[in-house]
Design a protein around this motif. Sequence first.
Motif, PDB file in Angstrom:
ATOM      1  N   ASP A  79       0.834  -1.202   0.000  1.00 16.08           N
ATOM      2  CA  ASP A  79       0.000   0.000   0.000  1.00 16.08           C
ATOM      3  C   ASP A  79       0.874   1.260   0.000  1.00 16.08           C
ATOM      4  OD1 ASP A  79      -1.904  -1.919   0.353  1.00 16.08           O
ATOM      5  OD2 ASP A  79      -2.640  -1.177   2.280  1.00 16.08           O
ATOM      6  N   SER A  80       0.396   2.274  -0.717  1.00 21.17           N
ATOM      7  CA  SER A  80       1.034   3.604  -0.708  1.00 21.17           C
ATOM      8  C   SER A  80       2.516   3.547  -1.059  1.00 21.17           C
ATOM      9  CB  SER A  80       0.852   4.265   0.669  1.00 21.17           C
ATOM     10  OG  SER A  80      -0.512   4.351   1.003  1.00 21.17           O
ATOM     11  N   SER A  81       2.846   2.817  -2.123  1.00 14.99           N
ATOM     12  CA  SER A  81       4.247   2.674  -2.526  1.00 14.99           C
ATOM     13  C   SER A  81       4.720   3.747  -3.505  1.00 14.99           C
ATOM     14  CB  SER A  81       4.468   1.298  -3.175  1.00 14.99           C
ATOM     15  OG  SER A  81       4.292   0.253  -2.250  1.00 14.99           O
ATOM     16  N   PHE A  82       3.775   4.375  -4.221  1.00 12.58           N
ATOM     17  CA  PHE A  82       4.185   5.248  -5.325  1.00 12.58           C
ATOM     18  C   PHE A  82       3.559   6.637  -5.232  1.00 12.58           C
ATOM     19  CE2 PHE A  82       4.415   0.877  -6.774  1.00 12.58           C
ATOM     20  CZ  PHE A  82       5.701   0.806  -7.292  1.00 12.58           C
ATOM     21  N   ASP A  83       4.328   7.617  -5.700  1.00 13.32           N
ATOM     22  CA  ASP A  83       3.822   8.986  -5.788  1.00 13.32           C
ATOM     23  C   ASP A  83       2.841   9.124  -6.941  1.00 13.32           C
ATOM     24  OD1 ASP A  83       5.624   9.863  -3.733  1.00 13.32           O
ATOM     25  OD2 ASP A  83       7.227   9.868  -5.238  1.00 13.32           O
ATOM     26  N   ALA A  84       3.014   8.299  -7.975  1.00 12.45           N
ATOM     27  CA  ALA A  84       2.141   8.374  -9.143  1.00 12.45           C
ATOM     28  C   ALA A  84       2.071   7.025  -9.829  1.00 12.45           C
ATOM     29  CB  ALA A  84       2.647   9.439 -10.120  1.00 12.45           C
ATOM     30  N   LEU A  85       0.982   6.809 -10.530  1.00 11.20           N
ATOM     31  CA  LEU A  85       0.801   5.607 -11.348  1.00 11.20           C
ATOM     32  C   LEU A  85       0.382   6.050 -12.738  1.00 11.20           C
ATOM     33  CD1 LEU A  85      -0.916   2.264 -10.442  1.00 11.20           C
ATOM     34  CD2 LEU A  85      -1.544   3.447 -12.562  1.00 11.20           C
ATOM     35  N   TYR A  86       1.038   5.470 -13.760  1.00 14.76           N
ATOM     36  CA  TYR A  86       0.743   5.824 -15.151  1.00 14.76           C
ATOM     37  C   TYR A  86       0.331   4.575 -15.921  1.00 14.76           C
ATOM     38  CZ  TYR A  86       1.516   6.886 -20.078  1.00 14.76           C
ATOM     39  OH  TYR A  86       1.355   7.023 -21.442  1.00 14.76           O
ATOM     40  N   SER A  87      -0.709   4.714 -16.760  1.00 16.64           N
ATOM     41  CA  SER A  87      -1.093   3.616 -17.651  1.00 16.64           C
ATOM     42  C   SER A  87      -1.729   4.186 -18.919  1.00 16.64           C
ATOM     43  CB  SER A  87      -2.082   2.669 -16.970  1.00 16.64           C
ATOM     44  OG  SER A  87      -2.414   1.600 -17.843  1.00 16.64           O
ATOM     45  N   ILE A 107      -1.065   3.903  -4.725  1.00 15.65           N
ATOM     46  CA  ILE A 107      -0.710   5.320  -4.835  1.00 15.65           C
ATOM     47  C   ILE A 107      -0.778   5.964  -3.451  1.00 15.65           C
ATOM     48  CG2 ILE A 107      -1.270   7.543  -5.883  1.00 15.65           C
ATOM     49  CD1 ILE A 107      -2.636   6.017  -8.151  1.00 15.65           C
ATOM     50  N   LYS A 108       0.210   6.762  -3.115  1.00 10.14           N
ATOM     51  CA  LYS A 108       0.242   7.446  -1.829  1.00 10.14           C
ATOM     52  C   LYS A 108      -0.891   8.473  -1.724  1.00 10.14           C
ATOM     53  CE  LYS A 108       5.294   7.158  -1.465  1.00 10.14           C
ATOM     54  NZ  LYS A 108       6.563   7.936  -1.427  1.00 10.14           N
ATOM     55  N   GLU A 109      -1.235   8.834  -0.500  1.00  8.85           N
ATOM     56  CA  GLU A 109      -2.190   9.914  -0.311  1.00  8.85           C
ATOM     57  C   GLU A 109      -1.644  11.181  -0.962  1.00  8.85           C
ATOM     58  OE1 GLU A 109      -5.115   9.724   0.756  1.00  8.85           O
ATOM     59  OE2 GLU A 109      -5.085   7.708   1.616  1.00  8.85           O
ATOM     60  N   ASN A 110      -2.510  11.911  -1.630  1.00  8.48           N
ATOM     61  CA  ASN A 110      -2.139  13.106  -2.377  1.00  8.48           C
ATOM     62  C   ASN A 110      -1.233  12.791  -3.566  1.00  8.48           C
ATOM     63  OD1 ASN A 110      -3.517  15.033  -0.655  1.00  8.48           O
ATOM     64  ND2 ASN A 110      -1.923  14.615   0.863  1.00  8.48           N
ATOM     65  N   GLY A 111      -1.213  11.502  -3.970  1.00  4.42           N
ATOM     66  CA  GLY A 111      -0.465  11.111  -5.153  1.00  4.42           C
ATOM     67  C   GLY A 111      -1.289  11.312  -6.415  1.00  4.42           C
ATOM     68  N   TYR A 112      -0.765  10.794  -7.536  1.00  4.91           N
ATOM     69  CA  TYR A 112      -1.365  11.099  -8.833  1.00  4.91           C
ATOM     70  C   TYR A 112      -1.635   9.830  -9.645  1.00  4.91           C
ATOM     71  CZ  TYR A 112       0.114  15.714  -7.515  1.00  4.91           C
ATOM     72  OH  TYR A 112       0.280  16.887  -6.818  1.00  4.91           O
ATOM     73  N   LEU A 113      -2.763   9.855 -10.322  1.00  6.11           N
ATOM     74  CA  LEU A 113      -3.124   8.812 -11.283  1.00  6.11           C
ATOM     75  C   LEU A 113      -3.105   9.460 -12.656  1.00  6.11           C
ATOM     76  CD1 LEU A 113      -4.181   6.006 -12.090  1.00  6.11           C
ATOM     77  CD2 LEU A 113      -6.504   6.860 -11.631  1.00  6.11           C
ATOM     78  N   ILE A 114      -2.256   8.950 -13.542  1.00 10.57           N
ATOM     79  CA  ILE A 114      -2.088   9.528 -14.878  1.00 10.57           C
ATOM     80  C   ILE A 114      -2.507   8.477 -15.906  1.00 10.57           C
ATOM     81  CG2 ILE A 114      -0.472  10.609 -16.482  1.00 10.57           C
ATOM     82  CD1 ILE A 114       1.321  11.204 -14.026  1.00 10.57           C
ATOM     83  N   LEU A 115      -3.556   8.771 -16.658  1.00 12.67           N
ATOM     84  CA  LEU A 115      -4.109   7.817 -17.616  1.00 12.67           C
ATOM     85  C   LEU A 115      -4.137   8.422 -19.008  1.00 12.67           C
ATOM     86  CD1 LEU A 115      -7.203   6.529 -15.591  1.00 12.67           C
ATOM     87  CD2 LEU A 115      -4.956   5.431 -15.788  1.00 12.67           C
ATOM     88  N   ARG A 116      -3.694   7.650 -19.976  1.00 11.17           N
ATOM     89  CA  ARG A 116      -3.869   8.057 -21.369  1.00 11.17           C
ATOM     90  C   ARG A 116      -5.156   7.419 -21.874  1.00 11.17           C
ATOM     91  NH1 ARG A 116      -0.538   5.700 -26.288  1.00 11.17           N
ATOM     92  NH2 ARG A 116      -2.328   4.318 -26.201  1.00 11.17           N
ATOM     93  N   LEU A 117      -6.105   8.236 -22.271  1.00  9.04           N
ATOM     94  CA  LEU A 117      -7.418   7.750 -22.694  1.00  9.04           C
ATOM     95  C   LEU A 117      -7.696   8.129 -24.145  1.00  9.04           C
ATOM     96  CD1 LEU A 117      -9.535   8.783 -19.572  1.00  9.04           C
ATOM     97  CD2 LEU A 117      -8.357   6.610 -19.981  1.00  9.04           C
ATOM     98  N   MET A 118      -8.381   7.234 -24.843  1.00  9.29           N
ATOM     99  CA  MET A 118      -8.822   7.524 -26.195  1.00  9.29           C
ATOM    100  C   MET A 118     -10.242   8.064 -26.175  1.00  9.29           C
ATOM    101  SD  MET A 118      -6.665   4.820 -26.060  1.00  9.29           S
ATOM    102  CE  MET A 118      -7.659   3.346 -26.116  1.00  9.29           C
TER     103      MET A 118
END
Length: 218
Positions: A79-87, A107-118
């Motif tokens: 749990d809470s291993s990363f500042d951000a996750l990208y997919s 993702i850590k609290e106040n972290g970021y989820l970055i998604l590339r969407l079509m």
Amino acid sequence: MKDSILDIIKILLNLKMNLINLKKKNLKIKNILCVAVRLGTEVHALRNLGYNAIGIDITYPKKSKYVHYGEFENIPYADSSFDALYSNSIDHVFNLKKTIFEFDRVIKENGYLILRLMKGYEEGYKMDQAYESFAWAKRDDLVNEIKNYIDLELIEIIKISEIKFMYVFKKKNSWRRLMKKNTSLITGSGVLGAYLSKELLNRNNNVIVTSRYYKKNY
């Protein structure tokens, strides 16, 4: 639709520019997990930018130092291993809810989820390729569905091409997430406890929501 080398380069350049812009906004991003990275192109690009990036996929280069086995619904990190996750492969998932919960978990609290969407199929993009496990009518439909599962703030949308966009979300310190980790708040008596339990049931479509459930499936 398989990305061409030119398309991959364009994606990575946009990712690089986006992350540089995020740095200028004083967003604390150092450790990044890339999900469904295949050969790990994004991972190596991010590491070259100075990020501590690592990737997972069900198929991966066996001798890679930075890409190894992992699934959307079963990420091999605490749990809470990363500042951000990208997919860039959200259309490959089989269970969106479990996937988003798993993203949220690492993702850590106040972290970021970055998604590339079509774009969706009602927006002019044919989502009928062999690797696509599900489709959406409009991007807003998917974004709203994701935000129904976990509390996110959409902070930026970057246009990559006419059909592809990068969405940058920030996790919130919300009462819903706190309750998912605290059974006493969920099962408490009184009007508040009843309302909160009902809210969680509506959000998660489960007969009962307890900390044990989240420990097992979250």
